[in-house]
Write an enzyme that holds these catalytic residues in place. Sequence first.
Site, PDB file in Angstrom:
ATOM      1  CE  LYS A  53       1.922 -10.615  10.854  1.00 57.49           C
ATOM      2  NZ  LYS A  53       2.207 -10.563   9.417  1.00 57.49           N
ATOM      3  CD  GLN A  97       5.176 -11.145   7.852  1.00 53.91           C
ATOM      4  OE1 GLN A  97       4.101 -11.534   8.027  1.00 53.91           O
ATOM      5  NE2 GLN A  97       5.807 -10.107   8.002  1.00 53.91           N
ATOM      6  CG  ASP A 120      -1.517  -9.949   5.508  1.00 53.70           C
ATOM      7  OD1 ASP A 120      -1.770  -9.292   6.611  1.00 53.70           O
ATOM      8  OD2 ASP A 120      -0.773 -10.794   5.238  1.00 53.70           O
TER       9      ASP A 120
HETATM   10  N1  GUN Z   1       5.417  -7.588   5.977  1.00 49.95           N
HETATM   11  C1  GUN Z   1       5.276  -6.183   6.374  1.00 49.95           C
HETATM   12  N2  GUN Z   1       3.987  -6.193   6.790  1.00 49.95           N
HETATM   13  C2  GUN Z   1       3.174  -7.212   6.510  1.00 49.95           C
HETATM   14  C3  GUN Z   1       1.816  -7.257   6.668  1.00 49.95           C
HETATM   15  O1  GUN Z   1       1.210  -6.697   7.314  1.00 49.95           O
HETATM   16  N3  GUN Z   1       1.496  -8.654   6.209  1.00 49.95           N
HETATM   17  C4  GUN Z   1       2.593  -9.403   5.659  1.00 49.95           C
HETATM   18  N4  GUN Z   1       1.908 -10.741   5.311  1.00 49.95           N
HETATM   19  N5  GUN Z   1       4.007  -9.229   5.472  1.00 49.95           N
HETATM   20  C5  GUN Z   1       3.986  -8.131   6.002  1.00 49.95           C
END
Ligand code: GUN
Length: 291
Positions: A53, A97, A120
């Site tokens: 990311k 995350q 998100d």
């Molecule tokens: N864990 C798995 N997919 C995601 C996501 O799209 N965002 C976040 N923050 N954690 C995740």
Amino acid sequence: MYTLINGKEVAASIKKEIASEVEIIKRNGKKIPHLAAILVGDDPSSQTYVKNKVKDCHEVGFDSTLLTYKNSVEESLIISKIEELNTDSGLDGFIVQLPLPDHISENKIIQAINPDKDADGFHPVNLGRMVLGLPGFLPATPYGIMELIKRYKIETSGKNCVVIGRSNIVGRPVSILMSQKGIDATVTVVHSRTTDIGNIVRKADIIIAALGSPGFVTENMVKEGAVVIDVGTTRIRDEKMRSGWRLAGDVDFENVAPKCSFITPVPGGVGPMTRVSLLRNTLLAAKQNKI
Ligand code: GUN
């Protein structure tokens, strides 16, 4: 013959679109979009996701900040950090995350995030906006899936869509988006308590597999001509790979693909679209902040 849905290629072209918007922002002397990520613990998958990311931000010209914490960090410390980020005017959006260690409540963390910085789209306010069809941040994976369906001009109106899995971040939100006005699919969500999943999936024109069980969707569960979207990304051991592992989807690709009209590969299907969706949300957040 099936069409392979190339998420990697679509994501690369969206990234280019975003990068050229950033160029214009820079040229006009406005503030560069800035995303922060909070990573707790040392889960290897999460570390890779967050690293990617940050790399994506760099590639399109965004600023990024990575905040890492030990697995043992107290929940209250993360909440205080979130409260600080919520009002940090230099920051357009941030993510925490998931998954988090057991002693930290994901619900509490998500609800502490300022909905206007929730890149998100996990906060109840953004999920509520999504349910009502109001503008807001969409969760990254469902957003990416919808974009693939749009760009490949896949017919959805009146089609039977079966979503396998009911997670808060993929199955449930994508089931809502697929039934919304303008998309107009008839949606069934199946899950671990569903009896005879095979019989239900066999009736689907569109299958969205998001349960995290490698090879779960087999040839005998798929109708001829179906569209198959594979969201699975489970790491499995593979000595042939330099890393010692590879990503496995929820679909038995080799045997299912010949029956499909469209199918996503793993890797290179939904995954890159999830990453690019976060960038789109960050850009949207930056625009809302009147850069
Ligand atoms: N864990 C798995 N997919 C995601 C996501 O799209 N965002 C976040 N923050 N954690 C995740």
